[in-house]
Design a protein around this motif. Structure first.
Motif, PDB file in Angstrom:
ATOM      1  N   GLY A  20       0.782  -1.351  -0.184  1.00  0.00           N
ATOM      2  CA  GLY A  20       0.080   0.142   0.053  1.00  0.00           C
ATOM      3  C   GLY A  20       0.805   1.074   0.013  1.00  0.00           C
ATOM      4  O   GLY A  20       0.556   2.256  -0.770  1.00  0.00           O
ATOM      5  N   VAL A  21       1.764   1.138   0.813  1.00  0.00           N
ATOM      6  CA  VAL A  21       2.709   2.372   0.945  1.00  0.00           C
ATOM      7  C   VAL A  21       3.383   2.510  -0.496  1.00  0.00           C
ATOM      8  O   VAL A  21       3.463   3.690  -0.761  1.00  0.00           O
ATOM      9  CB  VAL A  21       3.808   2.160   1.789  1.00  0.00           C
ATOM     10  N   ASP A  44       2.537   0.059  19.667  1.00  0.00           N
ATOM     11  CA  ASP A  44       3.148   0.280  18.394  1.00  0.00           C
ATOM     12  C   ASP A  44       3.805  -1.007  17.976  1.00  0.00           C
ATOM     13  O   ASP A  44       3.345  -1.612  16.756  1.00  0.00           O
ATOM     14  CB  ASP A  44       4.352   1.119  18.752  1.00  0.00           C
ATOM     15  N   ILE A  45       4.408  -1.480  18.643  1.00  0.00           N
ATOM     16  CA  ILE A  45       4.967  -3.026  18.283  1.00  0.00           C
ATOM     17  C   ILE A  45       3.518  -4.229  18.146  1.00  0.00           C
ATOM     18  O   ILE A  45       3.564  -4.934  17.165  1.00  0.00           O
ATOM     19  CB  ILE A  45       5.947  -3.569  19.444  1.00  0.00           C
ATOM     20  N   SER A  52       8.248   2.163  10.072  1.00  0.00           N
ATOM     21  CA  SER A  52       9.318   2.207   9.110  1.00  0.00           C
ATOM     22  C   SER A  52       9.232   1.994   7.620  1.00  0.00           C
ATOM     23  O   SER A  52       9.937   2.529   6.695  1.00  0.00           O
ATOM     24  CB  SER A  52      10.577   1.196   9.747  1.00  0.00           C
ATOM     25  N   ASP A  53       8.044   1.462   7.284  1.00  0.00           N
ATOM     26  CA  ASP A  53       7.557   1.176   5.671  1.00  0.00           C
ATOM     27  C   ASP A  53       7.018   2.430   5.241  1.00  0.00           C
ATOM     28  O   ASP A  53       7.331   2.588   3.980  1.00  0.00           O
ATOM     29  CB  ASP A  53       6.465   0.184   5.739  1.00  0.00           C
ATOM     30  N   ASN A  78       8.988  10.371   3.092  1.00  0.00           N
ATOM     31  CA  ASN A  78       8.020  10.154   4.103  1.00  0.00           C
ATOM     32  C   ASN A  78       6.640   9.998   3.413  1.00  0.00           C
ATOM     33  O   ASN A  78       5.922  11.065   3.191  1.00  0.00           O
ATOM     34  CB  ASN A  78       8.052  10.916   5.356  1.00  0.00           C
ATOM     35  N   VAL A  79       6.078   8.816   3.386  1.00  0.00           N
ATOM     36  CA  VAL A  79       4.706   8.793   2.729  1.00  0.00           C
ATOM     37  C   VAL A  79       3.381   9.046   3.944  1.00  0.00           C
ATOM     38  O   VAL A  79       3.709   8.490   4.864  1.00  0.00           O
ATOM     39  CB  VAL A  79       4.456   7.394   2.285  1.00  0.00           C
ATOM     40  N   PRO A  80       2.810   9.957   3.586  1.00  0.00           N
ATOM     41  CA  PRO A  80       2.102  10.449   4.477  1.00  0.00           C
ATOM     42  C   PRO A  80       0.998   9.453   4.732  1.00  0.00           C
ATOM     43  O   PRO A  80       0.469   8.641   3.872  1.00  0.00           O
ATOM     44  CB  PRO A  80       1.227  11.811   3.863  1.00  0.00           C
TER      45      PRO A  80
END
Length: 338
Positions: A20-21, A44-45, A52-53, A78-80
Motif C-alpha cells: 500500500g505504501v 506500536d509493536i 518504518s515502511d 515519508n509517505v503521509p
C-alpha cells in the motif's frame, strides 16, 4: 468506472502495508489505515504499525516515482498517513469513529488532489466503507427513557417484541437496561429525525469509487510469516511495551487496567496474561499467541470471502512471496483501470 480510492486488504503478516505504501508513492497518494488497534497511541509493536515502511529510502522512492525527487528529505521520502495514533486507551474507538475519520481523511485527500490508499485487515472497517454503512449517530429520547424505566422487565420485553419487526437474537432482551436501550434505538431508527440525519450525513459524504486489491499467500507461508513476525516482535520489546502501558499509559501520565489491555485482543491480551502469571513461560506465550494469530488470519480470509459473496469485487494479487512482484502487479492493475 474509474476509481478514486484504492483499498489494499488481506490477512495479517502478508505485506499489505509495504504494498500500500508503494502504491501511494507511485500514484501521488496517501495511506489511510483500516486497523482497529493502530488508531491507539502507544500500541506500536503489538499492533504492527510498521511506521518504518512509510519512511521510504530515496533510491526505492525514485525507482517507483521519479517525480518524488523534490519531496525527499535527508535521503528519505515519508509517505503521509492517516488514522494512525488518533486516540488513546481512555477512549473506546468504535466503528462509528472509524467511518467518521475515514471520510474526513478522504475529503482532505480529495481537496488536495491526492489519491487515498486504504490499507488494512479489520474486516468490519473495510466493509463499512465498501458497502456504505449508514452509521447514523444515535440520539437518545430522554422522555421515552424515563417512561420505560418505570415499567417491569416483562412489560419492556413485550414492547420490544411488538415494536421491532425482526429480533436478530434473544440476547437483545438481556437485562432491563439492555432492553430499554434496544427499544430506544429501534424507535430512533424508525423516526423522522433518523431519516433527516441520514439524508444530511449521506449528502455530505464524498462518493467512493473503489479499486479493491487483495493480497494473501498460501496458508502454510502465512503461518511461517506469523511465527517469524511474532518472534521479531518479542525480540523488539513487545512484553516491555505492554508492561509500560500497564504502568504508565501511552504518555507516562497514568497506567491502564489489565482488563483494558486484554480487551485489545491477541498480542495485548496474551502478553497481559503472561505478565499476570496466567501464562507461565515465554515459550508457552509464544505457542498460544502464535496459534491465536493464525486462527485470526483464517477468520480474516473468511470475512473477505463473505464480502465477495455480498458483491464486493476484490482483485487478488498473485500469491508470490516477493512484495516487489505483488506491488508491480497491483500497480499494473491500477494503471489499467484509470
Amino acid at each position: 468506472m474509474p476509481y478514486n480510492c484504492i483499498f489494499v486488504l488481506g490477512p495479517t503478516a502478508v505485506g499489505k502495508t509495504a504494498i500500500g505504501v508503494r502504491l501511494a508513492a507511485a500514484l501521488n497518494g496517501e495511506v489511510l489505515s483500516a486497523d482497529s488497534r493502530q488508531v491507539y497511541k502507544g500500541l506500536d509493536i503489538g499492533s504492527g504499525k510498521d511506521l518504518s515502511d512509510f519512511a521510504m529510502k530515496e533510491e526505492l522512492a525514485l525507482s517507483i516515482n521519479p517525480w518524488l525527487k523534490d519531496k525527499i528529505t535527508n535521503g528519505v521520502y515519508n509517505v503521509p498517513y492517516h488514522i494512525i495514533d488518533v486516540t488513546d486507551l481512555t477512549h473506546e474507538y468504535s466503528l462509528f469513529d472509524f467511518v467518521e475519520d475515514f471520510y474526513k481523511s478522504v475529503k482532505d485527500c480529495f481537496s488536495r488532489g491526492v489519491l487515498p490508499v486504504c490499507v488494512g485487515g479489520t474486516g468490519m472497517y473495510l466493509d463499512s466503507i465498501l458497502r456504505n454503512y449508514d452509521m447514523i449517530p444515535f440520539e437518545e429520547n430522554e422522555e421515552d427513557k424515563k417512561a420505560l424505566e418505570k415499567l417491569s422487565y416483562d412489560e419492556l420485553k413485550q414492547i420490544l417484541i411488538t415494536e421491532k419487526e425482526k429480533l436478530h437474537n434473544t440476547s437483545e432482551f438481556g437485562d432491563k437496561e439492555r432492553i430499554i436501550k434496544a427499544i430506544l434505538i429501534n424507535r430512533f431508527n424508525n423516526s423522522k429525525k433518523y431519516e433527516e440525519l441520514k439524508t444530511e450525513i449521506l449528502k455530505n459524504r464524498p462518493e467512493i469509487k473503489p479499486l479493491v486489491i487483495g493480497t494473501t499467500l498460501e496458508r502454510s507461508l502465512v503461518r511461517q510469516r506469523i511465527a517469524k513476525r511474532l518472534k521479531d516482535r518479542l525480540d523488539e520489546g513487545l512484553i516491555e511495551e505492554v508492561q509500560n502501558l500497564k504502568d504508565n499509559g501511552f504518555d507516562g501520565k497514568g497506567g491502564c487496567e489489565w482488563s483494558r489491555l486484554e480487551s485489545l485482543g491477541l498480542e495485548y491480551r496474551f502478553v497481559s496474561e503472561y505478565l499476570q502469571g496466567k501464562i507461565k513461560t515465554k515459550e508457552e506465550l509464544f505457542e498460544l499467541l502464535n496459534l491465536a494469530i493464525g486462527q485470526f488470519a483464517k477468520r480474516q480470509e473468511t470475512w473477505f470471502r463473505g464480502m465477495e459473496k455480498k458483491g464486493v469485487k476484490i482483485n487478488w494479487l498473485p500469491e508470490d512471496m516477493s512484495v516487489d512482484t505483488r506491488f508491480k502487479a497491483a500497480l499494473e492493475l491500477a494503471e489499467k483501470q484509470k
